[in-house]
Design an enzyme around this catalytic site. Sequence first.
Site, PDB file in Angstrom:
ATOM      1  N   CYS A   1       5.942 -11.786 -17.333  1.00 28.06           N
ATOM      2  CA  CYS A   1       6.194 -12.138 -18.797  1.00 28.06           C
ATOM      3  C   CYS A   1       5.164 -12.018 -19.714  1.00 28.06           C
ATOM      4  O   CYS A   1       3.957 -12.136 -18.967  1.00 28.06           O
ATOM      5  CB  CYS A   1       6.764 -13.379 -18.919  1.00 28.06           C
ATOM      6  SG  CYS A   1       8.187 -13.788 -17.717  1.00 28.06           S
TER       7      CYS A   1
ATOM      8  N   ARG B   1       3.173  -4.674 -18.023  1.00 29.62           N
ATOM      9  CA  ARG B   1       3.095  -5.842 -17.195  1.00 29.62           C
ATOM     10  C   ARG B   1       4.391  -6.095 -16.407  1.00 29.62           C
ATOM     11  O   ARG B   1       4.660  -6.641 -15.315  1.00 29.62           O
ATOM     12  CB  ARG B   1       3.009  -7.362 -17.959  1.00 29.62           C
ATOM     13  CG  ARG B   1       1.932  -7.280 -18.620  1.00 29.62           C
ATOM     14  CD  ARG B   1       1.979  -8.496 -19.775  1.00 29.62           C
ATOM     15  NE  ARG B   1       1.922  -9.849 -19.165  1.00 29.62           N
ATOM     16  CZ  ARG B   1       0.784 -10.657 -18.894  1.00 29.62           C
ATOM     17  NH1 ARG B   1      -0.320 -10.218 -19.145  1.00 29.62           N
ATOM     18  NH2 ARG B   1       1.064 -11.722 -18.411  1.00 29.62           N
TER      19      ARG B   1
ATOM     20  N   TRP C   1      10.358 -11.224 -17.355  1.00 32.12           N
ATOM     21  CA  TRP C   1      10.414 -10.685 -15.956  1.00 32.12           C
ATOM     22  C   TRP C   1      11.109 -11.652 -15.423  1.00 32.12           C
ATOM     23  O   TRP C   1      10.538 -12.913 -15.175  1.00 32.12           O
ATOM     24  CB  TRP C   1       9.166 -10.512 -15.341  1.00 32.12           C
ATOM     25  CG  TRP C   1       9.163  -9.694 -14.162  1.00 32.12           C
ATOM     26  CD1 TRP C   1       9.595  -8.257 -13.864  1.00 32.12           C
ATOM     27  CD2 TRP C   1       9.196 -10.444 -12.767  1.00 32.12           C
ATOM     28  NE1 TRP C   1       9.269  -8.251 -12.281  1.00 32.12           N
ATOM     29  CE2 TRP C   1       9.100  -9.498 -11.898  1.00 32.12           C
ATOM     30  CE3 TRP C   1       9.013 -11.653 -12.119  1.00 32.12           C
ATOM     31  CZ2 TRP C   1       9.084  -9.814 -10.470  1.00 32.12           C
ATOM     32  CZ3 TRP C   1       8.942 -11.934 -10.864  1.00 32.12           C
ATOM     33  CH2 TRP C   1       8.874 -11.030  -9.945  1.00 32.12           C
TER      34      TRP C   1
ATOM     35  N   ASN D   1       5.856 -18.384 -20.829  1.00 35.16           N
ATOM     36  CA  ASN D   1       5.443 -17.711 -19.387  1.00 35.16           C
ATOM     37  C   ASN D   1       5.385 -18.836 -18.272  1.00 35.16           C
ATOM     38  O   ASN D   1       4.795 -19.831 -18.634  1.00 35.16           O
ATOM     39  CB  ASN D   1       4.338 -17.221 -19.455  1.00 35.16           C
ATOM     40  CG  ASN D   1       4.441 -15.541 -20.424  1.00 35.16           C
ATOM     41  OD1 ASN D   1       5.526 -15.519 -20.718  1.00 35.16           O
ATOM     42  ND2 ASN D   1       3.407 -14.980 -20.529  1.00 35.16           N
ATOM     43  N   GLY D   2       5.646 -18.425 -17.169  1.00 34.77           N
ATOM     44  CA  GLY D   2       5.413 -19.368 -15.997  1.00 34.77           C
ATOM     45  C   GLY D   2       6.887 -20.005 -15.374  1.00 34.77           C
ATOM     46  O   GLY D   2       7.762 -19.415 -15.750  1.00 34.77           O
TER      47      GLY D   2
ATOM     48  N   GLU E   1      -2.648   1.105   2.102  1.00 40.12           N
ATOM     49  CA  GLU E   1      -2.564   1.106   0.629  1.00 40.12           C
ATOM     50  C   GLU E   1      -1.645   2.635   0.391  1.00 40.12           C
ATOM     51  O   GLU E   1      -1.172   2.452  -0.868  1.00 40.12           O
ATOM     52  CB  GLU E   1      -3.997   1.235  -0.055  1.00 40.12           C
ATOM     53  CG  GLU E   1      -4.127   1.647  -1.423  1.00 40.12           C
ATOM     54  CD  GLU E   1      -3.695   0.637  -2.314  1.00 40.12           C
ATOM     55  OE1 GLU E   1      -3.006  -0.387  -1.748  1.00 40.12           O
ATOM     56  OE2 GLU E   1      -3.606   0.861  -3.581  1.00 40.12           O
TER      57      GLU E   1
ATOM     58  N   LYS F   1       1.590   2.304  -2.261  1.00 39.32           N
ATOM     59  CA  LYS F   1       1.632   3.063  -3.346  1.00 39.32           C
ATOM     60  C   LYS F   1       2.845   3.882  -3.600  1.00 39.32           C
ATOM     61  O   LYS F   1       3.576   4.154  -4.460  1.00 39.32           O
ATOM     62  CB  LYS F   1       0.375   4.180  -3.617  1.00 39.32           C
ATOM     63  CG  LYS F   1      -0.688   3.495  -4.005  1.00 39.32           C
ATOM     64  CD  LYS F   1      -1.095   3.042  -5.422  1.00 39.32           C
ATOM     65  CE  LYS F   1      -0.694   1.777  -5.751  1.00 39.32           C
ATOM     66  NZ  LYS F   1      -1.647   0.793  -5.506  1.00 39.32           N
TER      67      LYS F   1
ATOM     68  N   GLU G   1       6.112   1.491  -3.682  1.00 38.30           N
ATOM     69  CA  GLU G   1       6.226   0.885  -5.027  1.00 38.30           C
ATOM     70  C   GLU G   1       6.603   1.740  -6.138  1.00 38.30           C
ATOM     71  O   GLU G   1       7.280   1.288  -6.899  1.00 38.30           O
ATOM     72  CB  GLU G   1       5.049   0.036  -5.431  1.00 38.30           C
ATOM     73  CG  GLU G   1       3.744   0.793  -5.686  1.00 38.30           C
ATOM     74  CD  GLU G   1       2.715  -0.202  -6.118  1.00 38.30           C
ATOM     75  OE1 GLU G   1       1.403  -0.024  -5.597  1.00 38.30           O
ATOM     76  OE2 GLU G   1       2.904  -1.248  -6.910  1.00 38.30           O
TER      77      GLU G   1
ATOM     78  N   HIS H   1       3.064   1.616  20.414  1.00 40.60           N
ATOM     79  CA  HIS H   1       3.679   0.178  20.599  1.00 40.60           C
ATOM     80  C   HIS H   1       4.608  -0.165  19.793  1.00 40.60           C
ATOM     81  O   HIS H   1       5.179  -1.214  19.730  1.00 40.60           O
ATOM     82  CB  HIS H   1       2.664  -0.621  20.166  1.00 40.60           C
ATOM     83  CG  HIS H   1       1.368  -0.434  21.388  1.00 40.60           C
ATOM     84  ND1 HIS H   1       1.082  -0.808  22.486  1.00 40.60           N
ATOM     85  CD2 HIS H   1       0.141   0.228  20.926  1.00 40.60           C
ATOM     86  CE1 HIS H   1       0.114  -0.481  22.984  1.00 40.60           C
ATOM     87  NE2 HIS H   1      -0.489   0.211  22.219  1.00 40.60           N
TER      88      HIS H   1
ATOM     89  N   LYS I   1       3.111  -6.341 -13.350  1.00 39.14           N
ATOM     90  CA  LYS I   1       1.639  -5.910 -13.306  1.00 39.14           C
ATOM     91  C   LYS I   1       0.706  -7.265 -12.952  1.00 39.14           C
ATOM     92  O   LYS I   1      -0.216  -7.264 -12.169  1.00 39.14           O
ATOM     93  CB  LYS I   1       1.042  -5.465 -14.583  1.00 39.14           C
ATOM     94  CG  LYS I   1      -0.403  -4.999 -14.584  1.00 39.14           C
ATOM     95  CD  LYS I   1      -0.585  -3.769 -13.662  1.00 39.14           C
ATOM     96  CE  LYS I   1      -2.032  -3.447 -13.850  1.00 39.14           C
ATOM     97  NZ  LYS I   1      -2.222  -2.832 -12.691  1.00 39.14           N
TER      98      LYS I   1
END
Length: 599
Positions: free
Chosen positions: A2, A27, A75, A99-100, A475, A479, A482, A498, A594
């Site tokens: 948010c 964001r 968000w 926000n929160g 990583e 990438k 996402e 394994h 973000k």
Amino acid sequence: MCGIVGYIGNKKASGILLNGLAALEYRGYDSAGIAVLNDRIEVIKVKGKVADLVSACLSTKAALNGTIGIGHTRWATHGKPSKENAHPHSNDEFAIVHNGIIENFKEIDDFLFQHGYKKISATDTETILLLIDYFSKTLSTFEALKKAVSLLKGSFAIALIRANEERIYAAKKESPLLIGIKEDELFLASDVSAFLEHTKQFIPLEENDVAILEKNGTFHIYNNDMKVERPKKSVNWNLQTAKKGGFKHFMLKEISEEDEALANTIYAYVKNDDIDLDVDESLLKNTKRIIIVACGTSYYAGLTSKYFFEELLSIPTNVEIASEFRYAKPIVYEDDNTLFVAISQSGETADTKESLNLARKLGIKTISIVNVQESTIARLSDFVIYTLAGPEISVASTKAFVCQLAVLYMLALKIAKLKGIDVKNYVKELTAIPSILKQEFNRINSEIEQIAKKYFNVKNFMYLGRGISYPLSLEGALKLKEISYIHAEGYPAGELKHGPIALIDENTPTFVIAPNQEPFYSKTISNANEVKARNGKIILLSDKYFSIADDFIQSPTVSYYFSAFVNILPLQLFAYHIANILGNDVDQPRNLAKSVTVE
Ligand code: F6R
């Protein structure tokens, strides 16, 4: 996640709010809205993007002439993305953005229900609005806001306006909120990007601050009923670095900037072969154990650095995922001389922040490696070492990763130097990396785009590496998943047999990261052979060719510990090109934010 923007001044607020929201788009969000104070409060909100909100504002019959307003990108946390759940929430009297997360909103809803209130949305934010409304029957707006926030459990950054009051009210707890200052205009935002085009001067509100912003640039901040002064800060980012600069996506622009971001970061601290970190030297010299904590890409930067810390310093270096660490029971002895390092691009990640708080409670000295100046994590730490990556707008973190890694290496080098180890050659190697990255971007970008064209329609990907290339495989896979939404797994190459080898077939290609360093190279190539034997396609990223490769990406030869800096680039570019070919929203991938300010 948010975003909040607010404006009070002498210009039309709506345009400023919409531009501010556009600057916060990176964001990640699913709905947006603004509230402008005209003769009454006008609220326009939409499910969708800021562009949809702009269209809604253009087609509204309401005159949006007011010079005071608040805006929000949401968000979804409580309640699905929808117009009803979008902020601002409002009634005839108030409009609020938040926000929160309010943890006790259900109890408050029950209380409000008993007093005749009914909610329209599924959000915890509307609860705050109604609670303020309830208290405002007997108290002034400011007192009602204070009373309401004193009852909230959880985190919040709040902006509130009231009909017939030429003010914006603000409150902050565990979620960033900044007052942007420009002569007789004031801005309120969760992030400097929202007002960067107007001013670089700002004041970050502190925990439990409540503020009133008035016309003519006057504002008052209170904490515990006391009027307080907070220091003014200035951000050194410029607007140009926050714009796309000719690239199709911020992500590609940011990957292309890695050399510069890295050079800025390195030369902020490397001075004539020495490293000047502004961290207590006796603390560093006596360190016997290091705990690194972070999330996502920042965590992988930490994990990559572990190999260098342990090689150089021979001290145990544990790298922990913040969402796990914050609820763990770390064992710390008094003479442990443990150093806690939090890594965060945004400086606002909730789990990393709480891990930092846990370390502080345990009496461990803390250093944070952060990109955003004056962010919460930076302010909570004993020492901060900033990455100078500049604004990272794309949700997928790229240039921050290389800068974080550089700071971690410089921290290791500084400790080593203080312990009497000769680090001259390592410093030399580090300072050589930016120009290698610059050449590499130009050399491999279109080559990788061609390779991406061969693989964009697969459903599953495997990434393998050993040693320092193992965290890179994680990583690389992160990438890819996402932004392309292709399922990808990163694995230590030796773990393949394994279990995960069962996934390999002609439709599951494997990205093999194998710098030419023994024993890693030969062992990794053996694992790649096992993939090949099961008809798996191989993309080999290495400075040494091997005939097994269906596609080969030649990396420059650098020493083993520095291979991470150069090998991350093709991994990022590969994910970018796949996502771009698929036509995805590369900079704002679905479901992601973000700055992850909630658990
Ligand atoms: C991945 C990504 C996330 C972040 C993670 C931590 O591309 O961006 O995994 O790395 O959310 O964020 P910061 O570094 O802001 O704490």
